[in-house]
Write a protein that holds these residues in place. Structure first.
Motif, PDB file in Angstrom:
ATOM      1  N   ARG A 275      11.583-107.359  37.360  1.00 41.00           N
ATOM      2  CA  ARG A 275      12.427-105.832  37.706  1.00 41.00           C
ATOM      3  C   ARG A 275      12.471-105.164  36.499  1.00 41.00           C
ATOM      4  NH1 ARG A 275      17.426-106.696  39.191  1.00 41.00           N
ATOM      5  NH2 ARG A 275      17.421-108.961  38.005  1.00 41.00           N
ATOM      6  N   PHE A 276      12.732-105.680  35.448  1.00 43.53           N
ATOM      7  CA  PHE A 276      13.032-104.935  34.150  1.00 43.53           C
ATOM      8  C   PHE A 276      11.664-104.874  33.257  1.00 43.53           C
ATOM      9  CE2 PHE A 276      17.860-105.781  33.855  1.00 43.53           C
ATOM     10  CZ  PHE A 276      17.894-105.454  35.099  1.00 43.53           C
ATOM     11  N   THR A 277      11.607-103.886  32.470  1.00 46.55           N
ATOM     12  CA  THR A 277      10.471-103.734  31.627  1.00 46.55           C
ATOM     13  C   THR A 277      10.870-103.113  30.295  1.00 46.55           C
ATOM     14  OG1 THR A 277       8.869-103.203  33.490  1.00 46.55           O
ATOM     15  CG2 THR A 277       8.414-102.353  31.367  1.00 46.55           C
ATOM     16  N   ILE A 278      10.408-103.943  29.383  1.00 43.83           N
ATOM     17  CA  ILE A 278      11.046-103.461  28.255  1.00 43.83           C
ATOM     18  C   ILE A 278       9.961-102.627  27.234  1.00 43.83           C
ATOM     19  CG2 ILE A 278      10.570-105.602  26.895  1.00 43.83           C
ATOM     20  CD1 ILE A 278      12.863-105.031  25.003  1.00 43.83           C
ATOM     21  N   SER A 279      10.040-101.631  26.705  1.00 45.12           N
ATOM     22  CA  SER A 279       8.897-101.006  25.863  1.00 45.12           C
ATOM     23  C   SER A 279       9.623-100.530  24.415  1.00 45.12           C
ATOM     24  CB  SER A 279       8.482 -99.884  26.494  1.00 45.12           C
ATOM     25  OG  SER A 279       9.653 -98.658  27.023  1.00 45.12           O
ATOM     26  N   ARG A 280       8.643 -99.894  23.631  1.00 43.10           N
ATOM     27  CA  ARG A 280       8.993 -99.028  22.470  1.00 43.10           C
ATOM     28  C   ARG A 280       8.237 -98.112  21.906  1.00 43.10           C
ATOM     29  NH1 ARG A 280       9.337-103.978  18.144  1.00 43.10           N
ATOM     30  NH2 ARG A 280       9.346-102.274  16.476  1.00 43.10           N
ATOM     31  N   ASP A 281       8.648 -97.287  21.154  1.00 42.95           N
ATOM     32  CA  ASP A 281       8.014 -95.951  20.595  1.00 42.95           C
ATOM     33  C   ASP A 281       8.341 -96.299  19.131  1.00 42.95           C
ATOM     34  OD1 ASP A 281       8.243 -92.402  20.856  1.00 42.95           O
ATOM     35  OD2 ASP A 281       7.249 -93.682  19.426  1.00 42.95           O
ATOM     36  N   ASN A 282       7.637 -96.946  18.483  1.00 41.74           N
ATOM     37  CA  ASN A 282       7.283 -97.383  17.009  1.00 41.74           C
ATOM     38  C   ASN A 282       7.681 -96.017  16.115  1.00 41.74           C
ATOM     39  OD1 ASN A 282       7.560 -99.861  17.419  1.00 41.74           O
ATOM     40  ND2 ASN A 282       5.105-100.085  17.232  1.00 41.74           N
ATOM     41  N   ALA A 283       6.841 -94.820  16.490  1.00 39.58           N
ATOM     42  CA  ALA A 283       6.838 -93.698  15.874  1.00 39.58           C
ATOM     43  C   ALA A 283       8.357 -93.034  15.497  1.00 39.58           C
ATOM     44  CB  ALA A 283       5.826 -92.673  16.193  1.00 39.58           C
ATOM     45  N   ASN A 284       9.200 -93.502  16.680  1.00 42.27           N
ATOM     46  CA  ASN A 284      10.438 -92.770  16.688  1.00 42.27           C
ATOM     47  C   ASN A 284      11.552 -93.962  16.720  1.00 42.27           C
ATOM     48  OD1 ASN A 284       9.973 -89.785  17.191  1.00 42.27           O
ATOM     49  ND2 ASN A 284       8.875 -90.670  19.086  1.00 42.27           N
ATOM     50  N   ASN A 285      11.124 -94.969  16.416  1.00 44.31           N
ATOM     51  CA  ASN A 285      12.163 -96.143  16.321  1.00 44.31           C
ATOM     52  C   ASN A 285      12.971 -96.111  17.492  1.00 44.31           C
ATOM     53  OD1 ASN A 285      11.234 -97.020  13.626  1.00 44.31           O
ATOM     54  ND2 ASN A 285      12.472 -95.340  12.598  1.00 44.31           N
ATOM     55  N   THR A 286      12.450 -96.047  18.506  1.00 41.67           N
ATOM     56  CA  THR A 286      13.243 -96.300  19.719  1.00 41.67           C
ATOM     57  C   THR A 286      12.966 -97.401  20.768  1.00 41.67           C
ATOM     58  OG1 THR A 286      13.764 -93.744  19.700  1.00 41.67           O
ATOM     59  CG2 THR A 286      14.186 -94.953  22.042  1.00 41.67           C
ATOM     60  N   GLY A 287      13.800 -97.945  21.420  1.00 40.85           N
ATOM     61  CA  GLY A 287      13.387 -98.909  22.418  1.00 40.85           C
ATOM     62  C   GLY A 287      14.173 -98.588  23.740  1.00 40.85           C
ATOM     63  N   TYR A 288      13.443 -99.342  24.730  1.00 44.66           N
ATOM     64  CA  TYR A 288      13.770 -98.551  26.093  1.00 44.66           C
ATOM     65  C   TYR A 288      13.829 -99.869  27.074  1.00 44.66           C
ATOM     66  CZ  TYR A 288      11.929 -94.141  24.591  1.00 44.66           C
ATOM     67  OH  TYR A 288      11.752 -92.944  23.606  1.00 44.66           O
ATOM     68  N   LEU A 289      14.634 -99.891  28.033  1.00 45.64           N
ATOM     69  CA  LEU A 289      14.836-100.987  28.970  1.00 45.64           C
ATOM     70  C   LEU A 289      14.830-100.110  30.396  1.00 45.64           C
ATOM     71  CD1 LEU A 289      14.950-103.808  29.615  1.00 45.64           C
ATOM     72  CD2 LEU A 289      17.560-103.548  29.773  1.00 45.64           C
ATOM     73  N   GLN A 290      13.582-100.052  31.177  1.00 47.63           N
ATOM     74  CA  GLN A 290      13.624 -99.601  32.523  1.00 47.63           C
ATOM     75  C   GLN A 290      13.936-100.581  33.526  1.00 47.63           C
ATOM     76  OE1 GLN A 290      12.534 -96.518  33.612  1.00 47.63           O
ATOM     77  NE2 GLN A 290      13.245 -97.308  35.474  1.00 47.63           N
TER      78      GLN A 290
END
Length: 122
Positions: free
Chosen positions: A66-81
């Motif tokens: 149900r949840f998906t974790i991701s990250r943008d290394n260039a912008n030092n940002t993490g996400y949780l969908q």
């Protein structure tokens, strides 16, 4: 020092979706693992998901699929969908990052965000 700013929480109906963000800034040399935890009143903080720098992801059984974790290394940002949300997902969600700072590259330090409230209710 490192600052974490979380956003994206709110009120959603069961079955709905939210996307949490965790933006890191400050004296960052390298971010290792980005993790999400959650906590409800009277309970211990529990692990939700984490992602390594090379995008290996791990999930708690309760959110797998149900949840998906991701990250943008260039912008030092993490996400949780978060999809197919349930009332049991209601909690304050916290971001945690393991960081090597510019001034202390020899060690990995933990930093926590301030938390963002997620409420799943009809």
């Amino acid at each position: 020092q490192v600052q974490l700013v979380e956003s994206g929480g709110g009120l959603v109906q069961p079955g709905g979706s939210l996307r949490l963000s965790c933006a890191a800034s400050g004296s960052i040399f390298n971010i290792h693992t980005i993790s999400w935890y959650r906590q409800t009143p009277g309970k211990q903080r529990e692990f939700v998901a984490h992602i390594t720098r090379v995008h290996d992801a791990y999930y708690a059984e309760s959110v797998k699929g149900r949840f998906t974790i991701s990250r943008d290394n260039a912008n030092n940002t993490g996400y949780l969908q978060m999809n197919s949300l349930k009332p049991d997902d209601t909690a304050v969600y916290y971001c945690n990052v393991e960081v090597q700072t510019v001034t202390e590259r020899g060690r990995v330090q933990d930093f926590w965000g301030q938390g963002t409230q997620v409420t799943v209710s009809s």
